[in-house]
Design a protein around this motif. Sequence first.
Motif, PDB file in Angstrom:
ATOM      1  N   PRO A 158      12.930  63.878 -25.147  1.00  0.00           N
ATOM      2  CA  PRO A 158      12.710  64.835 -24.053  1.00  0.00           C
ATOM      3  C   PRO A 158      12.676  64.197 -22.669  1.00  0.00           C
ATOM      4  O   PRO A 158      13.023  64.845 -21.679  1.00  0.00           O
ATOM      5  N   ASP A 159      12.253  62.933 -22.583  1.00  0.00           N
ATOM      6  CA  ASP A 159      12.194  62.283 -21.278  1.00  0.00           C
ATOM      7  C   ASP A 159      13.303  61.249 -21.081  1.00  0.00           C
ATOM      8  O   ASP A 159      13.260  60.426 -20.173  1.00  0.00           O
ATOM      9  N   PRO A 178      16.044  51.246 -22.284  1.00  0.00           N
ATOM     10  CA  PRO A 178      17.035  51.892 -21.416  1.00  0.00           C
ATOM     11  C   PRO A 178      16.380  52.827 -20.409  1.00  0.00           C
ATOM     12  O   PRO A 178      16.961  53.132 -19.374  1.00  0.00           O
ATOM     13  N   LYS A 179      15.171  53.315 -20.719  1.00  0.00           N
ATOM     14  CA  LYS A 179      14.446  54.145 -19.762  1.00  0.00           C
ATOM     15  C   LYS A 179      14.166  53.352 -18.485  1.00  0.00           C
ATOM     16  O   LYS A 179      14.272  53.873 -17.374  1.00  0.00           O
ATOM     17  N   LYS A 180      13.814  52.096 -18.651  1.00  0.00           N
ATOM     18  CA  LYS A 180      13.521  51.260 -17.496  1.00  0.00           C
ATOM     19  C   LYS A 180      14.785  51.042 -16.663  1.00  0.00           C
ATOM     20  O   LYS A 180      14.741  51.015 -15.430  1.00  0.00           O
ATOM     21  N   LEU A 181      15.905  50.912 -17.362  1.00  0.00           N
ATOM     22  CA  LEU A 181      17.182  50.772 -16.674  1.00  0.00           C
ATOM     23  C   LEU A 181      17.484  52.018 -15.851  1.00  0.00           C
ATOM     24  O   LEU A 181      17.846  51.935 -14.679  1.00  0.00           O
ATOM     25  N   ARG A 182      17.335  53.189 -16.452  1.00  0.00           N
ATOM     26  CA  ARG A 182      17.579  54.443 -15.753  1.00  0.00           C
ATOM     27  C   ARG A 182      16.619  54.612 -14.578  1.00  0.00           C
ATOM     28  O   ARG A 182      16.995  55.073 -13.509  1.00  0.00           O
ATOM     29  N   GLN A 183      15.368  54.264 -14.784  1.00  0.00           N
ATOM     30  CA  GLN A 183      14.385  54.418 -13.713  1.00  0.00           C
ATOM     31  C   GLN A 183      14.711  53.518 -12.527  1.00  0.00           C
ATOM     32  O   GLN A 183      14.508  53.907 -11.370  1.00  0.00           O
ATOM     33  N   SER A 184      15.222  52.322 -12.797  1.00  0.00           N
ATOM     34  CA  SER A 184      15.579  51.427 -11.700  1.00  0.00           C
ATOM     35  C   SER A 184      16.776  51.964 -10.918  1.00  0.00           C
ATOM     36  O   SER A 184      16.916  51.696  -9.728  1.00  0.00           O
ATOM     37  N   LEU A 185      17.613  52.762 -11.588  1.00  0.00           N
ATOM     38  CA  LEU A 185      18.781  53.326 -10.935  1.00  0.00           C
ATOM     39  C   LEU A 185      18.483  54.650 -10.238  1.00  0.00           C
ATOM     40  O   LEU A 185      18.813  54.843  -9.069  1.00  0.00           O
ATOM     41  N   LEU A 212      19.997  54.014  -6.607  1.00  0.00           N
ATOM     42  CA  LEU A 212      20.974  55.054  -6.301  1.00  0.00           C
ATOM     43  C   LEU A 212      20.286  56.249  -5.660  1.00  0.00           C
ATOM     44  O   LEU A 212      19.113  56.513  -5.937  1.00  0.00           O
ATOM     45  N   GLN A 213      21.029  56.976  -4.837  1.00  0.00           N
ATOM     46  CA  GLN A 213      20.469  58.171  -4.217  1.00  0.00           C
ATOM     47  C   GLN A 213      21.410  59.354  -4.446  1.00  0.00           C
ATOM     48  O   GLN A 213      22.634  59.197  -4.421  1.00  0.00           O
ATOM     49  N   PRO A 214      20.857  60.530  -4.727  1.00  0.00           N
ATOM     50  CA  PRO A 214      21.703  61.701  -4.979  1.00  0.00           C
ATOM     51  C   PRO A 214      22.445  62.130  -3.728  1.00  0.00           C
ATOM     52  O   PRO A 214      21.926  62.027  -2.617  1.00  0.00           O
TER      53      PRO A 214
END
Length: 382
Positions: free
Chosen positions: A141-142, A24-31, A210-212
């Motif tokens: 933590p990450d 799921p970290k990879k998923l979050r990083q792609s987003l 995605l962008q903030p």
Amino acid sequence: MAKAAGPAGFECVNVIFKASRISPKKLRQSLFGNAVHVFSYDWKKAYFRFHDPFSDLAFALEVEKGGARSIQMAVQGSIIKYLLFTRKGKDCNFHSLCAISKREQEQGLAAALASILWAAGATEKATVCLIAEDTYITSTPDYSGDDFTERLQLFELLEKEATERFIYDHLQCFKGERSHGVILFLYSLIFSRTFERLQKDLDASTAHLLQPSAGGFLCRQAVLNMILTGRASPNVFNGYQKGKSQEILHGVLTRSDVGYLQWYKDASEDDRLSQVGSMLKTPKLPIWLCNINGKPSVLFSTNRQLSSDWKAERRFALYLYSGRPPQNTPVHLIVDTHSHHWERNQHEDEHVPRRRFSPVEMAIRTKWREATINWNGTVPFL
């Protein structure tokens, strides 16, 4: 990966994060570009819901403010595609869009989502993400948990028809309140495309999807292009071009069924990299997702010939759906590409000509240059 019988009797591949090599970290990083960011409240509450059946907006999704809005409107284009041009036994007219039942709404949503995911999967397979009861990943933590990404369950479908049936059988997971339906669809889109293809699609201008913005997140162009074309192209021009630093930037390679138009008040017409190319401007069907000053909307025609016969482009009708209240019926526009009465008075305001036209008109004129638009009594908006 273990095969499991799907609820409709077909076979699918059931993959759980814990049992797979996908993190799921990879998923979050792609987003987000990292695994710490989580979706904002407006994203979490967004799902796919229609206006009332048998109404002027029976074909249309209800959308609210927030970053998920652009995804909902992009899916709206595919819903219109299905209802007007794909489903069998129905006339291609505006009345047919207003006369659909709740069941037809659900069929349209399932068909649209399946078609988008199947194209993202290179017409080989699609992956549908659902939320299971058990949690497979814990926060670290990450990595910040959000109580649903950690419970994802992936279903791989090897046929387009099976994908549509599976989504229809689990449609409540996308259209139910508090279902996180738009996020689940975005996750499904990413896994259908695969991380490997995404890496090839993106370029130096876009590292993640995605962008903030103002405390939330907005979709980058790559997400919209992935919905429209199946490929996460970061730019709207045709093919490949060199950027300002001579890097190779990736544009759109194929003509899509649903097109794309954009207009920004402060955009420079001389910036070649921001100009929408013919692949998106001239889709196979007369439906366009529009980005007008950052606000998504959909333009469409019920005349299929508009996208294939230049003679149909002399004078024609377009319908505009913005998804913004208080719009309770699509706006009926008449576009005339051969009447230039507006030019007679342009010299009066030649330094600021854009003030004489609504943003919608300016967006339409990126496709039909110098066209005039009759709003049929509606006060121009957007």
